[in-house]
Design a protein around this motif. Sequence first.
Motif, PDB file in Angstrom:
ATOM      1  N   VAL A 404      -9.327   2.702 -11.419  1.00 31.07           N
ATOM      2  CA  VAL A 404      -8.214   3.403 -11.633  1.00 31.07           C
ATOM      3  C   VAL A 404      -8.027   4.900 -11.143  1.00 31.07           C
ATOM      4  CG1 VAL A 404      -5.977   4.028 -12.942  1.00 31.07           C
ATOM      5  CG2 VAL A 404      -7.040   1.802 -13.451  1.00 31.07           C
ATOM      6  N   ASP A 405      -8.972   5.365 -11.276  1.00 33.05           N
ATOM      7  CA  ASP A 405      -9.142   7.001 -11.362  1.00 33.05           C
ATOM      8  C   ASP A 405      -9.281   7.146  -9.510  1.00 33.05           C
ATOM      9  OD1 ASP A 405      -9.027   7.775 -13.569  1.00 33.05           O
ATOM     10  OD2 ASP A 405     -11.375   8.066 -13.705  1.00 33.05           O
ATOM     11  N   GLU A 406      -9.924   6.109  -9.073  1.00 33.26           N
ATOM     12  CA  GLU A 406     -10.109   6.081  -7.738  1.00 33.26           C
ATOM     13  C   GLU A 406      -8.635   5.781  -6.783  1.00 33.26           C
ATOM     14  OE1 GLU A 406     -13.187   3.909  -5.239  1.00 33.26           O
ATOM     15  OE2 GLU A 406     -11.913   4.122  -3.544  1.00 33.26           O
ATOM     16  N   GLY A 407      -7.699   4.826  -7.443  1.00 35.10           N
ATOM     17  CA  GLY A 407      -6.407   4.615  -7.268  1.00 35.10           C
ATOM     18  C   GLY A 407      -5.717   6.050  -7.204  1.00 35.10           C
ATOM     19  N   ILE A 408      -5.700   6.810  -8.283  1.00 39.16           N
ATOM     20  CA  ILE A 408      -5.029   7.915  -8.427  1.00 39.16           C
ATOM     21  C   ILE A 408      -5.301   9.000  -7.220  1.00 39.16           C
ATOM     22  CG2 ILE A 408      -4.473   9.751 -10.143  1.00 39.16           C
ATOM     23  CD1 ILE A 408      -4.985   7.979 -12.295  1.00 39.16           C
ATOM     24  N   GLU A 409      -6.662   8.931  -6.966  1.00 43.59           N
ATOM     25  CA  GLU A 409      -6.973   9.802  -5.717  1.00 43.59           C
ATOM     26  C   GLU A 409      -6.083   9.390  -4.590  1.00 43.59           C
ATOM     27  OE1 GLU A 409     -11.192   9.821  -5.787  1.00 43.59           O
ATOM     28  OE2 GLU A 409     -11.447  10.385  -7.704  1.00 43.59           O
ATOM     29  N   VAL A 410      -6.034   8.073  -4.346  1.00 42.83           N
ATOM     30  CA  VAL A 410      -5.680   7.623  -3.020  1.00 42.83           C
ATOM     31  C   VAL A 410      -3.960   8.063  -2.983  1.00 42.83           C
ATOM     32  CG1 VAL A 410      -4.737   5.461  -1.792  1.00 42.83           C
ATOM     33  CG2 VAL A 410      -7.108   5.742  -2.704  1.00 42.83           C
ATOM     34  N   VAL A 411      -3.208   7.945  -4.218  1.00 36.65           N
ATOM     35  CA  VAL A 411      -2.031   8.283  -4.307  1.00 36.65           C
ATOM     36  C   VAL A 411      -1.744   9.889  -3.980  1.00 36.65           C
ATOM     37  CG1 VAL A 411      -0.098   8.842  -6.077  1.00 36.65           C
ATOM     38  CG2 VAL A 411      -1.465   6.613  -6.168  1.00 36.65           C
ATOM     39  N   ASN A 412      -2.712  10.577  -4.616  1.00 40.22           N
ATOM     40  CA  ASN A 412      -2.703  12.308  -4.603  1.00 40.22           C
ATOM     41  C   ASN A 412      -2.992  12.676  -3.160  1.00 40.22           C
ATOM     42  OD1 ASN A 412      -1.814  11.955  -7.135  1.00 40.22           O
ATOM     43  ND2 ASN A 412      -3.621  12.808  -8.038  1.00 40.22           N
ATOM     44  N   ALA A 413      -3.887  11.764  -2.649  1.00 41.43           N
ATOM     45  CA  ALA A 413      -4.183  12.281  -1.234  1.00 41.43           C
ATOM     46  C   ALA A 413      -3.022  12.119  -0.193  1.00 41.43           C
ATOM     47  CB  ALA A 413      -5.323  11.423  -0.654  1.00 41.43           C
ATOM     48  N   SER A 414      -1.743  11.582  -0.454  1.00 45.31           N
ATOM     49  CA  SER A 414      -0.772  10.995   0.405  1.00 45.31           C
ATOM     50  C   SER A 414      -0.239  12.425   0.776  1.00 45.31           C
ATOM     51  CB  SER A 414       0.163   9.867  -0.023  1.00 45.31           C
ATOM     52  OG  SER A 414       1.423   9.884   0.494  1.00 45.31           O
ATOM     53  N   ASP A 415       0.567  12.512   1.860  1.00 40.48           N
ATOM     54  CA  ASP A 415       1.426  13.429   2.375  1.00 40.48           C
ATOM     55  C   ASP A 415       2.461  13.444   1.552  1.00 40.48           C
ATOM     56  OD1 ASP A 415      -0.432  14.517   4.095  1.00 40.48           O
ATOM     57  OD2 ASP A 415       0.782  13.486   5.827  1.00 40.48           O
ATOM     58  N   PHE A 416       2.886  12.217   1.005  1.00 41.21           N
ATOM     59  CA  PHE A 416       4.121  12.112   0.485  1.00 41.21           C
ATOM     60  C   PHE A 416       4.052  11.923  -1.084  1.00 41.21           C
ATOM     61  CE2 PHE A 416       4.626  10.132   4.233  1.00 41.21           C
ATOM     62  CZ  PHE A 416       5.873  10.431   4.847  1.00 41.21           C
ATOM     63  N   GLY A 417       5.180  11.969  -1.874  1.00 45.12           N
ATOM     64  CA  GLY A 417       4.936  12.012  -3.483  1.00 45.12           C
ATOM     65  C   GLY A 417       6.090  11.515  -3.999  1.00 45.12           C
ATOM     66  N   ASN A 418       6.735  10.363  -3.455  1.00 41.30           N
ATOM     67  CA  ASN A 418       7.998   9.986  -4.154  1.00 41.30           C
ATOM     68  C   ASN A 418       7.871   9.114  -5.156  1.00 41.30           C
ATOM     69  OD1 ASN A 418      10.708  10.292  -3.645  1.00 41.30           O
ATOM     70  ND2 ASN A 418      11.317   8.068  -2.876  1.00 41.30           N
TER      71      ASN A 418
END
Length: 492
Positions: A404-418
């Motif tokens: 899950v930590d790596e999943g959160i890293e993927v979320v946070n690497a996105s240019d977007f944050g909706n």
Amino acid sequence: MSESEQSGQASVQNYIGSQWTDATGSDGTDVVNPATGETLSYVGFSTEDDVDDAVQRGQEAFESWSQRPIEERIQPLFELKALLEANIDELAELLVREHGKTFGEAKGELRRGIENVETACGMPTLMQAGHVENAAPDIDETAVRQPLGVFAAITPFNFPGMIPLWFLPYAVASGNSFILKPSERDPLTAKRLFELIDEAGFPDGVVQLINGSVDTVNAILEHDGIEGVSFVGSTPVARTIYEKAAANGKRVQAQGGAKNHVIVSETANLEFAARKSVSSALACSGERCLANDIICVEESVYEEFVDLVVDVADEQVVGYGLDEETDIGALITPEHEDRVRNYVEIGIQEGANLVLDGRDVEVDGYENGNFFGPCIFTDVTEDMVIAREEIFGPVLGLMPVADVDEGIEVVNASDFGNAASLFTDRGAEARNFRHNAQAGNLAVNAGTAAPMAFFHFGGRKDSFFGDLHAQAEDVVRFYTDETVYIERWPDA
Ligand code: NAD
């Protein structure tokens, strides 16, 4: 002459000072049913003069509207709620005809819109600011929220019934006057909404409708009489609106595009997570800023989860939104269908594995529709275009992650944050996700992190430009200025 003019269909008019009038611009566009290709109407584009006319009416209306008791200002909203409830089926059907989504989806968005009208009826409480006695020796201090004048909102095509209501009821209940510029691609829902607004009993000029496209928006941004602008649409336009409105001294809140993720923990109920994830990605044909279209799955359950997702996606029925069995309706325009098709091509070229290919879907009886069946990619990697850019179609990508930590890293690497969702059975994972995932709307064990009207709605990073968001108390603060008042009575 447009097709709709040739066939004698009524064009979409502006609503200025409680009068229905034609836009005076020479440009315009046909409004087309995306499922049948039938031309439904024609919308003319408004000029600077049309915008100026509306702003002047709005300013005149503001003089007396802002002075009315707040209880009086919310009465037309109660009427509007009743009218929306009474006409919800007819509105939903119209919305399907011009947008292409399903009847259930259309009714669902109208319900979310009505919730905003209800919430704005609480303006007597929402507008309260604060008061402190003895803030200094013998001094009491009070903050009051005061309306500012004329506000405008520029809205996108994908929720023509709901998004105008993220703003309109709050702007007027707080004492401002309001101008809506809806999407030119599906303006008929707004037109019908304004027919109901006309019945609801707002004074002339308090709520107005201006149709148009880029030039009309520029006239709004450049008009000195407009205090602030709310925008919802794609990121490049949101960024431009933010910059231009600010350069012209206006308040601005600009909601942009998105690329949202689901993380699936090995502890999750996988069948439930697969159903909710597919629905999140494919509802409204993927034309949602809250669509979670990248799913990061813990490696240990990746293969099992892929099979479940493909099974659920394969069950989806593509068709006309007014047919009861339809799960996925038409895309808004043929050009947008080409854009989505192009993204699928890019995904194949990038080396993602297309395990479900809905590109050639055909819907009997609707040969002219912009239909596109679900497409599922596996083995998507973070660097791929299809993992980074908003596709806005029924295309879903699956990506294995170590945990899950790596999943959160993927979320946070996105240019977007909706938005982002996590499916898990572990409280500690949920807590970690809530603390560390960088998106404005988070959900645990729910596919779509959609806030109710009594919470604000907005993203982060390239999904939002501004500080105060849509809906609820945030938007009330956007539509008002807090004046601080101190008083001392020396003889007291
Ligand atoms: P869009 O940006 O093309 O258009 C939005 C509005 O801006 C329309 O009213 C349009 O007439 C106007 N417009 C378009 N181009 C313009 C320009 N160059 N200058 C000035 N005005 C312009 O968006 P769309 O295709 O109608 O809507 C889809 C987009 O909206 C997606 O990116 C989606 O993610 C986003 N969206 C975001 C949210 C959110 O809350 N963040 C909600 C819904 C939709």
